[in-house]
Design a protein around this motif. Structure first.
Motif, PDB file in Angstrom:
ATOM      1  N   PRO A 208       0.802  -1.237   0.000  1.00  0.00           N
ATOM      2  CA  PRO A 208       0.000   0.000   0.000  1.00  0.00           C
ATOM      3  C   PRO A 208       0.829   1.280   0.000  1.00  0.00           C
ATOM      4  CG  PRO A 208      -1.029  -1.615   1.413  1.00  0.00           C
ATOM      5  CD  PRO A 208       0.288  -2.197   1.006  1.00  0.00           C
ATOM      6  N   PRO A 209       1.794   1.449   0.920  1.00  0.00           N
ATOM      7  CA  PRO A 209       2.585   2.690   0.849  1.00  0.00           C
ATOM      8  C   PRO A 209       3.427   2.785  -0.415  1.00  0.00           C
ATOM      9  CG  PRO A 209       3.494   1.198   2.497  1.00  0.00           C
ATOM     10  CD  PRO A 209       2.176   0.641   2.105  1.00  0.00           C
ATOM     11  N   LEU A 210       3.869   1.636  -0.950  1.00  0.00           N
ATOM     12  CA  LEU A 210       4.657   1.668  -2.181  1.00  0.00           C
ATOM     13  C   LEU A 210       3.821   2.162  -3.357  1.00  0.00           C
ATOM     14  CD1 LEU A 210       6.820  -1.593  -2.067  1.00  0.00           C
ATOM     15  CD2 LEU A 210       7.582   0.769  -1.923  1.00  0.00           C
ATOM     16  N   ILE A 211       2.581   1.706  -3.446  1.00  0.00           N
ATOM     17  CA  ILE A 211       1.699   2.142  -4.538  1.00  0.00           C
ATOM     18  C   ILE A 211       1.445   3.642  -4.448  1.00  0.00           C
ATOM     19  CG2 ILE A 211      -0.625   1.927  -5.491  1.00  0.00           C
ATOM     20  CD1 ILE A 211      -0.591  -0.996  -4.630  1.00  0.00           C
ATOM     21  N   ILE A 212       1.194   4.114  -3.232  1.00  0.00           N
ATOM     22  CA  ILE A 212       0.902   5.531  -3.040  1.00  0.00           C
ATOM     23  C   ILE A 212       2.111   6.388  -3.404  1.00  0.00           C
ATOM     24  CG2 ILE A 212       0.314   7.282  -1.333  1.00  0.00           C
ATOM     25  CD1 ILE A 212      -1.146   5.027   0.216  1.00  0.00           C
ATOM     26  N   ILE A 213       3.260   6.073  -2.811  1.00  0.00           N
ATOM     27  CA  ILE A 213       4.460   6.879  -3.036  1.00  0.00           C
ATOM     28  C   ILE A 213       4.926   6.745  -4.484  1.00  0.00           C
ATOM     29  CG2 ILE A 213       6.869   7.205  -2.364  1.00  0.00           C
ATOM     30  CD1 ILE A 213       6.112   6.272   0.420  1.00  0.00           C
ATOM     31  N   GLY A 214       4.809   5.531  -5.054  1.00  0.00           N
ATOM     32  CA  GLY A 214       5.226   5.335  -6.434  1.00  0.00           C
ATOM     33  C   GLY A 214       4.456   6.206  -7.396  1.00  0.00           C
ATOM     34  N   THR A 215       3.144   6.308  -7.198  1.00  0.00           N
ATOM     35  CA  THR A 215       2.315   7.146  -8.075  1.00  0.00           C
ATOM     36  C   THR A 215       2.728   8.607  -7.982  1.00  0.00           C
ATOM     37  OG1 THR A 215       0.466   5.615  -7.735  1.00  0.00           O
ATOM     38  CG2 THR A 215      -0.052   7.775  -8.636  1.00  0.00           C
ATOM     39  N   ILE A 216       2.897   9.084  -6.771  1.00  0.00           N
ATOM     40  CA  ILE A 216       3.242  10.497  -6.581  1.00  0.00           C
ATOM     41  C   ILE A 216       4.658  10.794  -7.074  1.00  0.00           C
ATOM     42  CG2 ILE A 216       3.602  12.282  -4.833  1.00  0.00           C
ATOM     43  CD1 ILE A 216       1.376  10.975  -3.201  1.00  0.00           C
ATOM     44  N   GLN A 217       5.582   9.864  -6.871  1.00  0.00           N
ATOM     45  CA  GLN A 217       6.956  10.109  -7.281  1.00  0.00           C
ATOM     46  C   GLN A 217       7.128  10.087  -8.795  1.00  0.00           C
ATOM     47  OE1 GLN A 217       9.572  11.166  -5.475  1.00  0.00           O
ATOM     48  NE2 GLN A 217       8.048  11.344  -3.854  1.00  0.00           N
ATOM     49  N   VAL A 218       6.272   9.358  -9.517  1.00  0.00           N
ATOM     50  CA  VAL A 218       6.314   9.424 -10.978  1.00  0.00           C
ATOM     51  C   VAL A 218       5.975  10.831 -11.444  1.00  0.00           C
ATOM     52  CG1 VAL A 218       5.133   8.671 -13.082  1.00  0.00           C
ATOM     53  CG2 VAL A 218       5.896   6.981 -11.421  1.00  0.00           C
ATOM     54  N   ALA A 219       4.926  11.414 -10.844  1.00  0.00           N
ATOM     55  CA  ALA A 219       4.570  12.799 -11.184  1.00  0.00           C
ATOM     56  C   ALA A 219       5.699  13.749 -10.813  1.00  0.00           C
ATOM     57  CB  ALA A 219       3.277  13.189 -10.469  1.00  0.00           C
ATOM     58  N   THR A 220       6.326  13.517  -9.662  1.00  0.00           N
ATOM     59  CA  THR A 220       7.439  14.360  -9.238  1.00  0.00           C
ATOM     60  C   THR A 220       8.620  14.256 -10.199  1.00  0.00           C
ATOM     61  OG1 THR A 220       6.784  14.092  -6.915  1.00  0.00           O
ATOM     62  CG2 THR A 220       9.027  14.854  -7.341  1.00  0.00           C
ATOM     63  N   ALA A 221       8.895  13.031 -10.663  1.00  0.00           N
ATOM     64  CA  ALA A 221      10.006  12.827 -11.606  1.00  0.00           C
ATOM     65  C   ALA A 221       9.733  13.522 -12.931  1.00  0.00           C
ATOM     66  CB  ALA A 221      10.225  11.328 -11.829  1.00  0.00           C
TER      67      ALA A 221
END
Length: 292
Positions: A208-221
């Motif tokens: 769960p935290p990986l999915i959340i952070i992964g989605t946001i970090q793609v936008a950040t990248a």
């Protein structure tokens, strides 16, 4: 909860919010447009044989000397803006997704190992994480690229270096909770190797935290790459992204030729905003503490 259960819960959560559903549809359409860019684009904007300098800086809807109608206008090189945006979208998404996935893999591995091993290794990894998170992301990436120069993989590596710490901290916290539970102790008693315990027992509960952070970090990248390219130290001009397209029109922005920068800027805004809306909804669904 199993992996399938987490994915089903996330999908139902997205469908349960009209705003998140619209954002998810927009993301899917933009990803599809990026993949199909060579098919959808009216021209290859980086094929010199298809570009006519006489068509440079034509306003939206103008017809060029070749008889082609440029619905979003052309840039200073005579490239069709619609085609350039589709190819730029493809490059931006490739860099953002690749950097996000690699950062996830590195951060997850280090977070799991630190949580399971504990002791000095855990303390060392977390001090490095604290150091990385203590500086602005874009500043670290900027310094790395100033030293090593431009290049697609150099940008990706720079983004991985500044993003892995977010995943490591989140995974380490979730793994510490799981490592003390009875099923992990039972797995140890059965003689399972640490690698199998981490991969088969602890990691699924950290999704769960990986999915959340992964989605946001793609936008950040994606946003970070656009910023670096706009500053002229990101991707080279031979592999243009949305950030480079915005930079190309910056010099003529005050001359009234706003479409060269504004249209790529709006596309970047819609892309990053849509991914963030999806990530925010996933955070509400997968983190019960934020349900209210």
């Amino acid at each position: 909860m199993s992996r399938d259960g987490i994915l089903v819960r996330a999908l139902r959560g997205l469908l349960g919010s009209p705003k998140a559903t619209i954002a998810a549809i927009v993301c899917l359409l933009l990803f599809a447009a990026a993949i199909l860019a060579p098919v959808l684009a009216p021209q290859n904007p980086y094929d010199l044989g298809q570009i006519d300098m006489f068509d440079a800086r034509l306003p939206p809807g103008a017809e060029g000397y070749s008889g082609m109608t440029y619905w979003l206008g052309t840039d200073a090189q005579g490239r069709d803006m619609l085609s350039a945006m589709l190819y730029g979208l493809r490059t931006s998404l490739s860099v953002g997704v690749t950097a996000g996935v690699l950062a996830l893999l590195v951060g997850t591995a280090l977070g799991l190992i630190a949580a399971y091993a504990g002791g000095r290794l855990d303390a060392f990894v977390m001090r490095v994480v604290d150091l990385m998170l203590g500086f602005p992301t874009i500043l670290i990436a900027l310094m790395i690229l100033v030293v090593f120069g431009q290049g697609t993989w150099k940008v990706i590596i720079a983004l991985v270096i500044v993003q892995w710490a977010y995943f490591a901290r989140a995974v380490r916290g979730a793994a510490l909770v799981e490592a003390g539970k009875d099923y992990v102790e039972a797995a140890r008693c059965l003689g399972l190797s640490p690698a199998r315990i981490l991969a088969m027992h602890i990691l699924p509960n950290c999704l769960p935290p990986l999915i959340i952070i992964g989605t946001i970090q793609v936008a950040t990248a994606i946003a970070a790459e656009a910023t670096l390219s706009f500053l002229g130290i990101g991707l080279p001009i031979t592999e243009p992204s949305l950030g480079l397209l915005i930079a190309n029109g910056y010099q003529v922005l005050l001359a009234g030729q706003t479409w060269i920068s504004v249209y790529p800027g709006l596309l970047l805004l819609v892309l990053v905003f849509s991914i963030n809306v999806v990530g925010d909804r996933l955070r509400q669904v997968l983190n019960p503490r934020l349900a209210t």
